[in-house]
Scaffold this motif. Structure first.
Motif, PDB file in Angstrom:
ATOM      1  N   GLU A 183       0.987  -1.033   0.041  1.00  0.00           N
ATOM      2  CA  GLU A 183      -0.330  -0.113   0.055  1.00  0.00           C
ATOM      3  C   GLU A 183       0.682   1.271  -0.263  1.00  0.00           C
ATOM      4  O   GLU A 183       0.579   2.281  -0.683  1.00  0.00           O
ATOM      5  N   HIS A 184       2.108   1.325   0.678  1.00  0.00           N
ATOM      6  CA  HIS A 184       3.025   2.416   0.918  1.00  0.00           C
ATOM      7  C   HIS A 184       3.728   2.481  -0.266  1.00  0.00           C
ATOM      8  O   HIS A 184       4.046   3.720  -0.741  1.00  0.00           O
ATOM      9  N   SER A 185       4.083   1.420  -0.951  1.00  0.00           N
ATOM     10  CA  SER A 185       5.034   1.639  -2.266  1.00  0.00           C
ATOM     11  C   SER A 185       4.261   2.177  -3.472  1.00  0.00           C
ATOM     12  O   SER A 185       5.164   2.690  -3.946  1.00  0.00           O
ATOM     13  N   VAL A 186       2.804   2.199  -3.723  1.00  0.00           N
ATOM     14  CA  VAL A 186       2.512   2.866  -4.665  1.00  0.00           C
ATOM     15  C   VAL A 186       2.711   4.355  -4.599  1.00  0.00           C
ATOM     16  O   VAL A 186       2.538   4.749  -5.527  1.00  0.00           O
ATOM     17  N   VAL A 187       2.657   4.504  -3.485  1.00  0.00           N
ATOM     18  CA  VAL A 187       2.981   6.274  -3.285  1.00  0.00           C
ATOM     19  C   VAL A 187       4.481   6.507  -4.191  1.00  0.00           C
ATOM     20  O   VAL A 187       4.535   7.850  -4.601  1.00  0.00           O
ATOM     21  N   TYR A 188       5.050   5.500  -4.176  1.00  0.00           N
ATOM     22  CA  TYR A 188       6.608   5.833  -4.978  1.00  0.00           C
ATOM     23  C   TYR A 188       6.524   5.357  -6.094  1.00  0.00           C
ATOM     24  O   TYR A 188       7.584   4.742  -6.723  1.00  0.00           O
ATOM     25  N   GLN A 189       5.354   4.981  -6.950  1.00  0.00           N
ATOM     26  CA  GLN A 189       5.289   4.338  -8.152  1.00  0.00           C
ATOM     27  C   GLN A 189       5.807   2.892  -8.213  1.00  0.00           C
ATOM     28  O   GLN A 189       6.307   2.528  -9.317  1.00  0.00           O
TER      29      GLN A 189
END
Length: 142
Positions: free
Chosen positions: A18-24
């Motif tokens: 979930e948090h990794s999508v913030v960094y594409q």
């Protein structure tokens, strides 16, 4: 123009990343089609543009900041369809909890887009749906 029109969408859940999508970066997500978002657009003769939802009911232009992205989306689509002065009630019936990572803002945008395109009898491609949904998402008050 239709008498009324509806649009719908559904929730999603990100299982991993979930948090990794913030960094594409990639994540594993699943659709939750049983958790629905429905929007109904009904015309009004008085020119008033009103939102009706569990969080806010009233004049669209007086909506709280949480609805700024949806209002930007509606503004842009009304300009596109040459219908800035049309009156309507836009009723949002959602079973998605807000701010729980289930995509409630995106699901609302998609349902609103589908309802407006159906109301104005305009074709809607998947690419256009994604582009229009991004209007609302980039203006969401994070």
């Amino acid at each position: 123009m239709e008498t009324s029109a509806s649009g719908s969408s559904h929730a999603k859940i990100i299982l991993i990343g979930e948090h990794s999508v913030v960094y594409q970066q990639p994540a594993i997500a699943l659709p939750l089609p049983a958790v629905r978002e429905n929007v109904i657009l009904t015309p009004r003769a008085d020119g008033v543009q009103q939102l009706v939802s569990r969080y806010y009911t009233g004049n669209r232009q007086s909506a709280p900041a949480q609805l700024h992205g949806i209002n930007e989306l509606i503004d842009e689509l009304l300009v596109r369809f040459g219908a800035q002065k049309i009156g309507f009630d836009l009723t949002i019936n959602s079973h998605l909890p807000a701010e729980r990572g289930m995509g409630s803002s995106a699901a609302t945008a998609v349902a609103v887009i589908r309802a407006l395109y159906r109301f104005f009898k305009q074709p809607l491609s998947h690419a256009q749906l994604l582009a229009d949904a991004n209007i609302s998402e980039k203006n969401y008050p994070w």
